[in-house]
Design a protein around this motif. Structure first.
Motif, PDB file in Angstrom:
ATOM      1  N   LYS A  56       0.810  -1.208   0.000  1.00  0.00           N
ATOM      2  CA  LYS A  56       0.000   0.000   0.000  1.00  0.00           C
ATOM      3  C   LYS A  56       0.850   1.267   0.000  1.00  0.00           C
ATOM      4  CE  LYS A  56      -3.949  -2.222   2.231  1.00  0.00           C
ATOM      5  NZ  LYS A  56      -4.839  -2.284   3.419  1.00  0.00           N
ATOM      6  N   LYS A  68      -1.373  -4.269  -1.099  1.00  0.00           N
ATOM      7  CA  LYS A  68      -2.423  -3.736  -1.970  1.00  0.00           C
ATOM      8  C   LYS A  68      -2.900  -4.808  -2.936  1.00  0.00           C
ATOM      9  CE  LYS A  68      -3.318  -0.071  -5.363  1.00  0.00           C
ATOM     10  NZ  LYS A  68      -2.719   1.077  -6.106  1.00  0.00           N
ATOM     11  N   HIS A  69      -1.960  -5.483  -3.610  1.00  0.00           N
ATOM     12  CA  HIS A  69      -2.299  -6.589  -4.491  1.00  0.00           C
ATOM     13  C   HIS A  69      -1.046  -7.386  -4.829  1.00  0.00           C
ATOM     14  CE1 HIS A  69      -1.508  -3.215  -7.439  1.00  0.00           C
ATOM     15  NE2 HIS A  69      -0.687  -4.159  -7.904  1.00  0.00           N
ATOM     16  N   GLN A 112       0.861  -9.419  -8.105  1.00  0.00           N
ATOM     17  CA  GLN A 112       0.857  -9.332  -9.567  1.00  0.00           C
ATOM     18  C   GLN A 112       1.807 -10.367 -10.150  1.00  0.00           C
ATOM     19  OE1 GLN A 112       2.508  -5.854 -12.038  1.00  0.00           O
ATOM     20  NE2 GLN A 112       0.289  -5.440 -12.001  1.00  0.00           N
ATOM     21  N   THR A 152      -3.412  -9.455 -12.190  1.00  0.00           N
ATOM     22  CA  THR A 152      -3.308  -8.807 -10.879  1.00  0.00           C
ATOM     23  C   THR A 152      -4.372  -9.342  -9.948  1.00  0.00           C
ATOM     24  OG1 THR A 152      -2.454  -6.767 -11.916  1.00  0.00           O
ATOM     25  CG2 THR A 152      -3.394  -6.563  -9.702  1.00  0.00           C
ATOM     26  N   PRO A 183      -6.114  -8.760  -6.315  1.00  0.00           N
ATOM     27  CA  PRO A 183      -6.281  -7.878  -5.168  1.00  0.00           C
ATOM     28  C   PRO A 183      -6.414  -8.656  -3.885  1.00  0.00           C
ATOM     29  CG  PRO A 183      -8.349  -8.075  -6.374  1.00  0.00           C
ATOM     30  CD  PRO A 183      -7.322  -8.826  -7.171  1.00  0.00           C
ATOM     31  N   THR A 184      -6.143  -8.023  -2.749  1.00  0.00           N
ATOM     32  CA  THR A 184      -6.257  -8.676  -1.450  1.00  0.00           C
ATOM     33  C   THR A 184      -7.587  -8.379  -0.779  1.00  0.00           C
ATOM     34  OG1 THR A 184      -5.188  -6.804  -0.351  1.00  0.00           O
ATOM     35  CG2 THR A 184      -3.776  -8.592  -1.114  1.00  0.00           C
TER      36      THR A 184
END
Length: 258
Positions: A196, A236-237, A239, A254, A256-257
């Protein structure tokens, strides 16, 4: 043991031995197969004698028999405790006979084969752990052990690469188990954590062969695992990237969490 010991079987079966003689005979019975077998064969006879009332025996004994032996016999017939004791000892004698036969067979087999017999233990078949987590064939844990953590599915609209991630928070950071499909090859790939705070970290790299994974050439999907020291709340994610010859990454999918 003396011959007298072998002749005490009938007296013992009828319960007419005194306490000292009874204990001596029981010690002898523990090691004498012949007496044990003879005692077992007397079961029907003793059963019939137990049904004869004391008065009938008294009438018979008035003509011939030692009065002392008669008295002991009558006492034995009236005493339920002695009958119970006889049944217990008789069962022991029968077990001794049976065990002796089994032991003889075992030692005979040992002598013939010269090997130690194998003792079979409990066996169990394969145990399957049901997986009730919804998903698609090829996902980590689909049709087998359930994966730990939160499941996130993603498909990139441009590349068509599919991904299924299981994210588990740990004391050390985050544990990741993931599966990729529709991933053609050959190519070099890597998994990147994007935090993040915009910082990144490469936590896994691998090669994709010519046939790829989850493709028409190779339907089998690619399943891998990785870990990061980053807490899941700080990520944040994730990839998946293709890496070119200069080390530059191109996003493939990608995840995301949140």
């Amino acid at each position: 043991m003396s011959r007298v010991d072998h002749m005490d079987v009938a007296a013992y079966a009828l319960g007419v031995l005194d306490e000292q003689d009874m204990e001596r005979f029981e010690e002898h019975l523990a090691t004498c197969w012949a007496c044990a077998a003879e005692l077992e064969s007397m079961v029907p006879v003793v059963g019939l004698l137990s049904d004869i009332d004391a008065e009938s025996v008294t009438a018979l004994e008035q003509t011939h028999t030692n009065p002392v032996l008669l008295d002991r016999t009558l006492v034995a017939m009236r005493t339920h405790r002695r009958k119970a004791r006889f049944r217990q000892i008789l069962a022991t004698a029968a077990a001794v006979v049976v065990f002796g036969g089994i032991t003889g067979v075992v030692f005979s087999n040992l002598a013939d084969s010269g090997t130690t017999p194998q003792i079979a233990g409990p066996t169990t078949g394969p145990v399957e752990v049901p997986n009730n987590r919804p998903g698609n064939p090829g996902d980590p844990g689909f049709g087998g052990n359930e994966q730990e953590g939160k499941q996130v599915n993603a498909t990139d609209p441009n590349t068509g690469v599919t991904a299924t991630f299981f994210l588990a928070s740990k004391d050390f950071g985050t544990n990741i188990a993931f599966t990729l499909g529709r991933l053609p090859g050959p190519r070099e790939c890597r998994l990147v954590v994007v935090r993040k705070d915009a910082s990144t970290e490469v936590i896994s790299t691998w090669s994709v062969p010519q046939g790829g994974y989850g493709t028409n050439s190779n339907p089998q999907k690619l399943s891998l695992g990785a870990a990061t020291s980053s807490k899941l709340d700080d990520v944040k994610h994730f990839q998946v990237q293709e890496v070119d010859g200069k080390g530059v990454g191109k996003p493939l999918v990608t995840v995301p969490t949140g």
